[in-house]
Design a protein around this motif. Sequence first.
Motif, PDB file in Angstrom:
ATOM      1  N   ARG A   1       0.763  -1.398   0.078  1.00  0.00           N
ATOM      2  CA  ARG A   1      -0.009  -0.157  -0.005  1.00  0.00           C
ATOM      3  C   ARG A   1       0.905   1.202   0.015  1.00  0.00           C
ATOM      4  O   ARG A   1       0.582   2.433  -0.387  1.00  0.00           O
ATOM      5  CB  ARG A   1      -0.850   0.018   1.311  1.00  0.00           C
ATOM      6  N   ASP A   2       2.153   1.115   0.414  1.00  0.00           N
ATOM      7  CA  ASP A   2       3.140   2.147   0.623  1.00  0.00           C
ATOM      8  C   ASP A   2       3.702   2.108  -0.974  1.00  0.00           C
ATOM      9  O   ASP A   2       4.403   1.115  -1.578  1.00  0.00           O
ATOM     10  CB  ASP A   2       4.123   1.871   1.278  1.00  0.00           C
ATOM     11  N   LEU A   3       3.459   3.248  -1.793  1.00  0.00           N
ATOM     12  CA  LEU A   3       4.120   3.199  -3.330  1.00  0.00           C
ATOM     13  C   LEU A   3       5.614   3.064  -3.299  1.00  0.00           C
ATOM     14  O   LEU A   3       5.755   2.619  -4.408  1.00  0.00           O
ATOM     15  CB  LEU A   3       3.724   4.789  -3.696  1.00  0.00           C
TER      16      LEU A   3
ATOM     17  N   LYS B   1      14.278  -3.688  -1.341  1.00  0.00           N
ATOM     18  CA  LYS B   1      15.157  -3.898  -0.229  1.00  0.00           C
ATOM     19  C   LYS B   1      14.521  -3.669   1.179  1.00  0.00           C
ATOM     20  O   LYS B   1      14.792  -4.301   2.120  1.00  0.00           O
ATOM     21  CB  LYS B   1      16.004  -2.443  -0.458  1.00  0.00           C
ATOM     22  N   GLU B   2      13.296  -3.198   1.045  1.00  0.00           N
ATOM     23  CA  GLU B   2      12.547  -2.915   2.240  1.00  0.00           C
ATOM     24  C   GLU B   2      11.794  -4.258   2.676  1.00  0.00           C
ATOM     25  O   GLU B   2      11.832  -4.680   3.869  1.00  0.00           O
ATOM     26  CB  GLU B   2      11.329  -1.622   2.169  1.00  0.00           C
ATOM     27  N   LEU B   3      11.495  -5.052   1.735  1.00  0.00           N
ATOM     28  CA  LEU B   3      10.827  -6.380   2.090  1.00  0.00           C
ATOM     29  C   LEU B   3      11.748  -7.233   2.437  1.00  0.00           C
ATOM     30  O   LEU B   3      11.733  -8.214   3.753  1.00  0.00           O
ATOM     31  CB  LEU B   3      10.485  -6.909   0.724  1.00  0.00           C
ATOM     32  N   SER B   4      13.118  -7.140   2.015  1.00  0.00           N
ATOM     33  CA  SER B   4      14.088  -7.886   2.458  1.00  0.00           C
ATOM     34  C   SER B   4      14.499  -7.559   3.947  1.00  0.00           C
ATOM     35  O   SER B   4      14.909  -8.442   4.681  1.00  0.00           O
ATOM     36  CB  SER B   4      15.596  -7.605   1.757  1.00  0.00           C
TER      37      SER B   4
ATOM     38  N   VAL C   1       8.044  -6.464  -9.602  1.00  0.00           N
ATOM     39  CA  VAL C   1       7.036  -5.262  -9.941  1.00  0.00           C
ATOM     40  C   VAL C   1       5.441  -5.669 -10.081  1.00  0.00           C
ATOM     41  O   VAL C   1       4.495  -5.380  -9.512  1.00  0.00           O
ATOM     42  CB  VAL C   1       7.589  -4.543 -10.861  1.00  0.00           C
ATOM     43  N   GLU C   2       5.619  -7.098 -11.030  1.00  0.00           N
ATOM     44  CA  GLU C   2       4.036  -7.420 -11.323  1.00  0.00           C
ATOM     45  C   GLU C   2       3.655  -8.241  -9.947  1.00  0.00           C
ATOM     46  O   GLU C   2       2.604  -8.110  -9.930  1.00  0.00           O
ATOM     47  CB  GLU C   2       4.451  -8.560 -12.536  1.00  0.00           C
ATOM     48  N   PHE C   3       4.530  -8.714  -9.095  1.00  0.00           N
ATOM     49  CA  PHE C   3       3.950  -9.377  -7.950  1.00  0.00           C
ATOM     50  C   PHE C   3       3.600  -8.186  -6.915  1.00  0.00           C
ATOM     51  O   PHE C   3       2.342  -8.591  -6.420  1.00  0.00           O
ATOM     52  CB  PHE C   3       5.291  -9.984  -7.209  1.00  0.00           C
ATOM     53  N   LYS C   4       4.073  -7.229  -7.002  1.00  0.00           N
ATOM     54  CA  LYS C   4       3.453  -6.106  -6.168  1.00  0.00           C
ATOM     55  C   LYS C   4       2.107  -5.707  -6.827  1.00  0.00           C
ATOM     56  O   LYS C   4       1.066  -5.526  -5.911  1.00  0.00           O
ATOM     57  CB  LYS C   4       4.371  -4.877  -6.320  1.00  0.00           C
ATOM     58  N   ASN C   5       1.974  -5.650  -8.103  1.00  0.00           N
ATOM     59  CA  ASN C   5       0.591  -5.348  -8.566  1.00  0.00           C
ATOM     60  C   ASN C   5      -0.434  -6.682  -8.378  1.00  0.00           C
ATOM     61  O   ASN C   5      -1.469  -6.301  -8.034  1.00  0.00           O
ATOM     62  CB  ASN C   5       0.623  -5.017  -9.883  1.00  0.00           C
ATOM     63  N   TYR C   6      -0.136  -7.719  -8.304  1.00  0.00           N
ATOM     64  CA  TYR C   6      -0.795  -8.969  -8.353  1.00  0.00           C
ATOM     65  C   TYR C   6      -1.175  -8.917  -6.809  1.00  0.00           C
ATOM     66  O   TYR C   6      -2.595  -9.134  -6.542  1.00  0.00           O
ATOM     67  CB  TYR C   6      -0.047 -10.289  -8.396  1.00  0.00           C
TER      68      TYR C   6
ATOM     69  N   ILE D   1      -4.802   0.965  -1.784  1.00  0.00           N
ATOM     70  CA  ILE D   1      -4.069  -0.248  -1.978  1.00  0.00           C
ATOM     71  C   ILE D   1      -2.616  -0.130  -2.585  1.00  0.00           C
ATOM     72  O   ILE D   1      -1.901  -1.066  -2.894  1.00  0.00           O
ATOM     73  CB  ILE D   1      -4.808  -1.362  -2.910  1.00  0.00           C
ATOM     74  N   GLY D   2      -2.593   1.132  -3.030  1.00  0.00           N
ATOM     75  CA  GLY D   2      -0.912   1.588  -3.395  1.00  0.00           C
ATOM     76  C   GLY D   2      -0.926   1.827  -4.888  1.00  0.00           C
ATOM     77  O   GLY D   2       0.341   1.875  -5.223  1.00  0.00           O
ATOM     78  N   PHE D   3      -1.935   2.221  -5.659  1.00  0.00           N
ATOM     79  CA  PHE D   3      -1.694   2.782  -7.095  1.00  0.00           C
ATOM     80  C   PHE D   3      -1.754   4.192  -6.894  1.00  0.00           C
ATOM     81  O   PHE D   3      -2.626   4.756  -6.336  1.00  0.00           O
ATOM     82  CB  PHE D   3      -2.766   2.158  -7.789  1.00  0.00           C
ATOM     83  N   ASN D   4      -1.012   4.919  -7.979  1.00  0.00           N
ATOM     84  CA  ASN D   4      -1.076   6.209  -7.965  1.00  0.00           C
ATOM     85  C   ASN D   4      -2.096   6.745  -8.821  1.00  0.00           C
ATOM     86  O   ASN D   4      -2.244   7.949  -8.892  1.00  0.00           O
ATOM     87  CB  ASN D   4       0.312   6.713  -8.508  1.00  0.00           C
ATOM     88  N   SER D   5      -2.789   5.863  -9.520  1.00  0.00           N
ATOM     89  CA  SER D   5      -4.067   6.403 -10.188  1.00  0.00           C
ATOM     90  C   SER D   5      -5.133   5.317 -10.528  1.00  0.00           C
ATOM     91  O   SER D   5      -4.762   4.107 -10.368  1.00  0.00           O
ATOM     92  CB  SER D   5      -3.557   6.994 -11.712  1.00  0.00           C
ATOM     93  N   TYR D   6      -6.128   5.629 -10.659  1.00  0.00           N
ATOM     94  CA  TYR D   6      -7.377   4.695 -11.144  1.00  0.00           C
ATOM     95  C   TYR D   6      -6.766   3.924 -12.450  1.00  0.00           C
ATOM     96  O   TYR D   6      -7.300   2.777 -12.370  1.00  0.00           O
ATOM     97  CB  TYR D   6      -8.527   5.458 -11.022  1.00  0.00           C
ATOM     98  N   ASN D   7      -6.631   4.619 -13.260  1.00  0.00           N
ATOM     99  CA  ASN D   7      -6.280   4.037 -14.581  1.00  0.00           C
ATOM    100  C   ASN D   7      -5.352   2.989 -14.413  1.00  0.00           C
ATOM    101  O   ASN D   7      -5.314   1.727 -15.077  1.00  0.00           O
ATOM    102  CB  ASN D   7      -5.398   5.180 -15.497  1.00  0.00           C
ATOM    103  N   SER D   8      -3.939   3.035 -13.626  1.00  0.00           N
ATOM    104  CA  SER D   8      -3.322   2.014 -13.392  1.00  0.00           C
ATOM    105  C   SER D   8      -3.814   0.856 -12.711  1.00  0.00           C
ATOM    106  O   SER D   8      -3.706  -0.341 -12.858  1.00  0.00           O
ATOM    107  CB  SER D   8      -1.925   2.410 -12.598  1.00  0.00           C
ATOM    108  N   PHE D   9      -4.843   1.074 -11.815  1.00  0.00           N
ATOM    109  CA  PHE D   9      -5.487   0.269 -10.947  1.00  0.00           C
ATOM    110  C   PHE D   9      -6.361  -0.856 -11.914  1.00  0.00           C
ATOM    111  O   PHE D   9      -6.321  -1.918 -11.898  1.00  0.00           O
ATOM    112  CB  PHE D   9      -6.149   0.651  -9.905  1.00  0.00           C
TER     113      PHE D   9
END
Length: 257
Positions: A152-154, A159-162, A185-190, A217-225
């Motif tokens: 949810r944090d963009l 590295k932070e997950l690590s 990157v795709e995993f984050k969106n999934y 949920i962490g998207f910067n726009s509705y379009n990308s969501f």
Amino acid sequence: MKALVLVYKKIWLKKESFGTSIVHNTLITNWILFFLTIGVLLSLRLAFSMRLEFDETGVVSGYSHLIYTSVLWLLIFGKIISSPEILYGYPMLEKRISHYKIEKKPINSIWITSDPEISNLQDTILQRSIDEKIEPYLNDIDGLTLGNYPFRDLKYSIKELSKDLNIPTSHLSYIFKYHCKISFVEFKNYVKINDAIALINDGYLDTKTFEALSMKIGFNSYNSFYKSFKKYTNCAPKDYLSNKARTSSTNVLKPIK
């Protein structure tokens, strides 16, 4: 002074988030001050012992045991005052291990547990060191990402997950390269779409908009969501909501091939 600053930032400044009472916090503060005092005295003793270790001729004077003892106790007290789970007990420990107790089903469809074919020498070396840890690693990734909603944090990165999982970044990179059907990157969106579906099923859109959901949920726009939702579900968000009202559907995430 640096020790006081470190304790203040890492423990005292965040004590309200540990689920403890004012009395508990006061007791912990007193204990920290006690340990810091002991640490200062031990530091002085260590400096004095090192000064006496050699006489003017450079011959050992027999005070080595004082140095070793002082260093040992400094390490012990340093560990205590820098470990919130030791000072705050169960509330902090529960928070630290909460992602291991998630009851949500892991997203098994994206993971590959079989041994990969590797031609890269560096990755082959990595494989030898982490081969037996793959399944525990995958469980930990699922537990944290599905339970604590870090994406949810963009700005949340691998590295932070690590850091949060206490897994080397090189190991995570290896996992997403050879044991995941999609990139990080795709995993984050999934995972974000998985989060969105859970919120929709819980009635989030009864009072909120799709735009608000996408931001939450962490998207910067509705379009990308919208694009990610359709990619991983084969339907638009509004279509899913309409279909849910008719069929009580709980999950439409399609398997990743």
